[in-house]
Design an enzyme around this catalytic site. Structure first.
Site, PDB file in Angstrom:
ATOM      1  N   ASP A 124       0.885  -0.884   0.206  1.00  0.00           N
ATOM      2  CA  ASP A 124      -0.023   0.214   0.201  1.00  0.00           C
ATOM      3  C   ASP A 124       1.509   1.153   0.020  1.00  0.00           C
ATOM      4  OD1 ASP A 124      -1.535   2.186   0.332  1.00  0.00           O
ATOM      5  OD2 ASP A 124      -2.750   1.102   1.982  1.00  0.00           O
ATOM      6  N   TYR A 128      -8.483  15.228  -7.738  1.00  0.00           N
ATOM      7  CA  TYR A 128      -7.741  14.348  -8.862  1.00  0.00           C
ATOM      8  C   TYR A 128      -6.533  14.990  -9.700  1.00  0.00           C
ATOM      9  CZ  TYR A 128      -7.355  11.119 -11.941  1.00  0.00           C
ATOM     10  OH  TYR A 128      -6.365   9.912 -13.098  1.00  0.00           O
TER      11      TYR A 128
END
Ligand code: NAI
Length: 249
Positions: free
Chosen positions: A44, A148
């Site tokens: 991760d 984003y």
């Protein structure tokens, strides 16, 4: 032959890239989701301990790094920044010193990183530590979709900075900006981008296949791209050009 490290290797563009590169190279994939028995190392990118454990399993010398892992703007803004910007920066800073002379870093950004705005913020964010980046994200009250855009704009700039920083070691850095791509993430872009994905297909006729983006990344990683660094390659089937043309009076 030195191996190439690919993040986001279990799905979409990253999985296509691993398939393509594996024809000629040793490849190690990293992904949060690593199926048992797959050659992908579970990692991760937002968890420093998980990244440290993965780093210990990687070779001391690598031929290149493809930063492909990412999440869409349907995730909360802080999560988007943690994965797309901070996770990418974490693994890149950790591996840059291991990349052999003549190697490359290729980072998948997005057309969304070319949206206007946030330029000064991005410049400051790249000089800030992780906590300050997340604090700014909260204070600025960004939506996931805005985060984003900012995360990808930051990757475009980071890619250029790496190019300058690593040039003395003859390591190149480029970014690739795809338009919509047929991957499991696409429905999330459809949900977060207010019709932009559907409109894109009316201009280009279809979306990219993951292999079409993977081939661009593979080229930029390869010695065939030995004189290409510090640039972004837009791979959008002509979408940007069509959009600009249609916007003209
Ligand atoms: P995908 O969802 O198929 O693959 C992304 C991979 O990243 C997944 O396997 C996921 O497990 C991994 N990942 C997510 N968070 C992670 C974390 N914290 N640590 C490690 N791995 C993690 O998505 P896709 O479409 O292949 O996306 C790849 C890249 O392309 C992303 O950076 C995305 O922003 C970018 N992109 C995608 C477009 C599209 O339309 N699909 C358009 C433009 C850019």
């Amino acid at each position: 032959m030195t191996c190439i490290v690919v993040t986001g290797a279990s799905s979409g563009i990253g999985a296509a890239l691993v398939r393509l590169l594996s024809e000629h190279h040793p490849v190690v994939g990293l992904d949060r989701h690593a199926a048992p028995g797959s050659p992908v190392i579970g990692c991760d990118l937002t968890d420093p301990a998980s990244v440290a454990a993965a780093l210990a399993r990687l070779p001391d010398r690598i031929g290149g790094l493809a930063n492909v892992a990412g999440v869409a703007g349907t995730a909360p803004a802080t999560r988007v920044m943690e994965v797309n910007l901070l996770g990418t920066r974490r693994i890149t800073e950790a591996l840059a010193g291991r990349i052999a002379d003549g190697g490359a870093i290729v980072t998948v950004a997005s057309l969304a990183g070319h949206h206007p705005g946030f330029d000064d913020d991005v410049r400051r964010l790249l000089a800030a530590d992780d906590d300050d980046v997340l604090a700014w994200t909260r204070t600025a009250g960004l939506s996931g979709a805005q985060a984003y855009d900012v995360s990808k704009k930051a990757l475009l700039r980071y890619g250029r900075q790496l190019s300058a920083r690593l040039a003395p070691r003859r390591v190149r850095s480029c970014t690739v900006s795809p338009g919509p791509v047929e991957t499991p993430l696409l429905p999330e872009f459809e949900a977060s981008m207010a019709g932009a994905v559907e409109r894109a297909a009316t201009w280009t006729g279809r979306h990219a296949r993951p292999e079409e983006i993977a081939r661009v990344v593979a080229f930029l990683l390869s010695p065939d791209a030995s004189w290409i660094s510090g640039v972004d390659v837009v791979a959008d089937g002509g979408l940007t050009a069509r959009r600009a043309d249609d916007a003209r009076p």
